[in-house]
Every structure is written in C-alpha cells, then in structure tokens.
Motif scaffolding. Sequence first.
Motif, PDB file in Angstrom:
ATOM      1  N   ALA A  95      10.746  16.817  11.441  1.00  0.00           N
ATOM      2  CA  ALA A  95      10.845  18.155  12.034  1.00  0.00           C
ATOM      3  C   ALA A  95      11.356  18.108  13.467  1.00  0.00           C
ATOM      4  CB  ALA A  95       9.485  18.851  11.989  1.00  0.00           C
ATOM      5  N   LYS A 137      15.397  18.220   7.908  1.00  0.00           N
ATOM      6  CA  LYS A 137      14.804  19.025   8.983  1.00  0.00           C
ATOM      7  C   LYS A 137      13.581  19.802   8.515  1.00  0.00           C
ATOM      8  CE  LYS A 137      19.006  19.772  11.719  1.00  0.00           C
ATOM      9  NZ  LYS A 137      19.936  20.783  12.278  1.00  0.00           N
ATOM     10  N   LYS A 138      13.475  20.051   7.220  1.00  0.00           N
ATOM     11  CA  LYS A 138      12.353  20.837   6.697  1.00  0.00           C
ATOM     12  C   LYS A 138      11.123  19.998   6.412  1.00  0.00           C
ATOM     13  CE  LYS A 138      15.409  24.271   4.563  1.00  0.00           C
ATOM     14  NZ  LYS A 138      15.847  24.926   3.292  1.00  0.00           N
ATOM     15  N   THR A 139      11.248  18.677   6.497  1.00  0.00           N
ATOM     16  CA  THR A 139      10.096  17.808   6.263  1.00  0.00           C
ATOM     17  C   THR A 139       9.275  17.669   7.537  1.00  0.00           C
ATOM     18  OG1 THR A 139      11.374  15.824   6.818  1.00  0.00           O
ATOM     19  CG2 THR A 139      11.379  16.551   4.508  1.00  0.00           C
ATOM     20  N   ALA A 140       7.990  17.346   7.361  1.00  0.00           N
ATOM     21  CA  ALA A 140       7.104  17.200   8.519  1.00  0.00           C
ATOM     22  C   ALA A 140       7.450  15.961   9.334  1.00  0.00           C
ATOM     23  CB  ALA A 140       5.655  17.131   8.043  1.00  0.00           C
ATOM     24  N   GLU A 141       7.910  14.887   8.661  1.00  0.00           N
ATOM     25  CA  GLU A 141       8.203  13.651   9.379  1.00  0.00           C
ATOM     26  C   GLU A 141       9.441  13.779  10.267  1.00  0.00           C
ATOM     27  OE1 GLU A 141       7.855  13.977   6.201  1.00  0.00           O
ATOM     28  OE2 GLU A 141       5.976  12.958   5.679  1.00  0.00           O
TER      29      GLU A 141
END
Length: 438
Positions: free
Chosen positions: A108, A102-106
Amino acid sequence: MGFLRSRTGTADPPPRRTGIHPNASAKTADRPVRILVVSRAVKRAFKYRFYPTDVQAAQLSRTFGCVRLVYNMALQARTEAWTRRQERIDYNATSAMLTGWKKTAELAFLNEVSCVPLQQALRHLQAAYTNFWARRAKHPMFKSKRRSRRAAEYTASAFRWRDGTLTLAKMTEPLSIVWSRPLPDGVSPSTVTVSQDAAGRWFVSLLCDDVITQTPATGMVGIDAGLDSLLTLSTGEKITNPRHERADRQRLARAQRDLARKQKGSANRAKARLKVARIQGRIADRRRDHLHKLTTRLVRETQAIVIEDLAVANMVKNHRLARAISDAAWRQFRTMLEYKAAWYGRDLIVVDRWFPSTRLCSACGALAERMPLGVREWTCPCGAVHDRDVNAARNILAAGLAVTACGDDVRPQRGTSRTGQSSAKQEDPRATKGIPVL
C-alpha cells in the motif's frame, strides 16, 4: 560500412550525407560537397544540480525505492511467466499488475509516491525486453539497492513548470535548482528526470525541444586515438591526454584504503564510502567536461570526421593498459561525436577495426610486418619517416575518403597482410591485368 547516426531521443530527420562527387578530381578530394541547412530541431536534455529540502529528499528517496521495487517485481513476473508457461507479458499486463499491487496491504505504500515514475519504470522494462528480443542487449537484470542508479522519470502530467520553477508531483515547494546555463527561450520541458549519484549529489535533467543552428564547415579530418596523446589529427596536431585519474590516484587510493579498514555497516564506513565517491565523481566530471569541449570543437570546425571502430571492451582485458584505456574514455568520446555530428549535420565515418592504419605507409601504401607499441617513429623502405600516430591518422583519413568516394569497406581483404596492400590502395585486378609488377 557506412555513416553512423546518433540517438537524439526523437525521430529526427536523417542527417545530411555529404561526400565526394564521382567525377571530382584528386585536388578537391579533401573538400566534401556540403548542402547548407539553416537549423535542425532536436530533443536535448539540460542537466542541472539542485539542493532539495529534507522533506523533498525523503520523498525522492522513497520514490527511488518504489521505482526499483516495481521494476524488480515486474521483471520477476515476466521471467516466471516465460520460464513456466512460455508466455510473454507486455507493458499493459504489468501495468494491470501494478494496480493490483497497490491494493494489497503489503504494498500500500506505493500509493505514497507519484504513480508516473512507477509507470515509467514499467516502460523502461518493456524497452529493455524489446532490445533483448532484437538481440541488441542482454536480458534485463534486477536493480540493486546499492549499485543501481537512483533515478525517477516524470512526464508532463507529474510536474508543474511555471516561470522557470519546477514543482514535482506530491510536493508543495519547487526544487531549488542551480541554473548554470539558461534553457532555450520559450520552451517547456516534456520530461523531467531526477537522480542522485553515489556522492550524494542531486541532479535534475530537463528534456526540451531545441534548435541547433547549422554553422558552415569545410574539410575532413582523420583521428587516431591513443594514450600518450589522447587524439592525433591527420593535420599533425596532437591533443594531450589529461590523465584525470592519474592526477587524483593518490587521493583515491588513500580514501579506498580508509574505506577498507572500516567495519561493514558502521557510520564511519558510510562516511568513507562517500569520500571515495566524491573523488571518483570529480574525476568523471573533469573527464566529461574535457570530452565535451573537444568533441564540440571538432564538430563545429570540420564537415566530415573519420575515426576507428575500436573494440574497447576487448582492449581493457590487457591488465597493463586497462586503467589508462578506461581513463581515456574512447567509447564516451565516440558517443559524443555521434550525436553531435547528427545535430550539426556533419558526417561521421567509422573505419573498420581491422584496418592496419598503424603499419601502413601513408606515402607509398607499403605494409610493415610488425609495429610494436614501443616504436613511435619508423622509416618506410620508400624513404618516408613517419610519426606513428600522425601516420595512422592520415591513413584513417585516406580510408574515409575511399568510403565517401567509392564506397570501399576499408576492411582488409583475405590475404591483405600477405600482399602488403590495404583495401584503400587495392585496384581491380582486371584493370591491371598484363601490367608487370615493379
């Protein structure tokens, strides 16, 4: 061979075991001893149809996609960990992975839906692996966008239940549910499952605590499943096979031909696919409704039910009968009998699939050499004239009585077909030693 227990979704008390007292006479063999139970608490799901708004439909569709993505990513991570490092990853590890995703840009966009259905997907994957390690199921498979079931499960922290209205997390308006039947008085759902079938219909399933009132019942009945008659009872009653698929076969074939002519990826193909799904859904709904009414009647009227352990997966390999066998839904019938028998405190006895119920004479116990499917009536050398299905149902009942009375496994012993005796008719050879055979 023993008594089956249904899966009610909770740790219910063991079902009452009733049977024949060892000293009971033959005249009372068909009247099992019953222990009266007033009621039984179970976990029961109530399924309703609802009509979401455009905003709710978009939110739920997005949730279905995120659930499928999280499940597939966790499955891939667990598979790679085992194949590369021989490491087993449990639910806690995949839950920590989800937090990182969940913390990654892909990924989110996973934050746009409720976190509870995503966590439930990881729990379902853990349950699938538990069954796989216990050799109760195959290895978990990846979920497909087009073929897999579209569903999301919400626990109590992800929905609000007030005055008969249900509001899911991330939504401002309650669901417009069609209450086809009321929920039990004074209960609140513990789990809510939202799903959409291939025909585009939306359903919500509410898991609640319910109390099943135990109704009095007497007697035993043997059941023989068939195709001409869906069920044949040992009492001689035959229940007609409604053949739901055959009734809509022409409409279904026409719709499938129209679907095959449409160009892949076009809007017309999507419309044609929806039309096929609606016809198939109509067939499945009618079949399920008929089986529910039939199993409820059998369970409420009879204390003990005896059925055969049919290998349906092997039987459908016969391509001449596969369509008719699938339409009869014998496996679904047995599943319903299992959990309803546990609800109402009934005994469900399953006779081994190799028990020769059709070829065995219910009058004298003689075993016929052959019994082709085309033979519907036959005459035993003892003079008894048998209806094929009624005779099989009576033999199944007799085998069930043997299980209840003395624990016989009702499976033919080695050499049974050569001696012409069934396990239900065999005697201890030591007890008959020295007695001439007539």
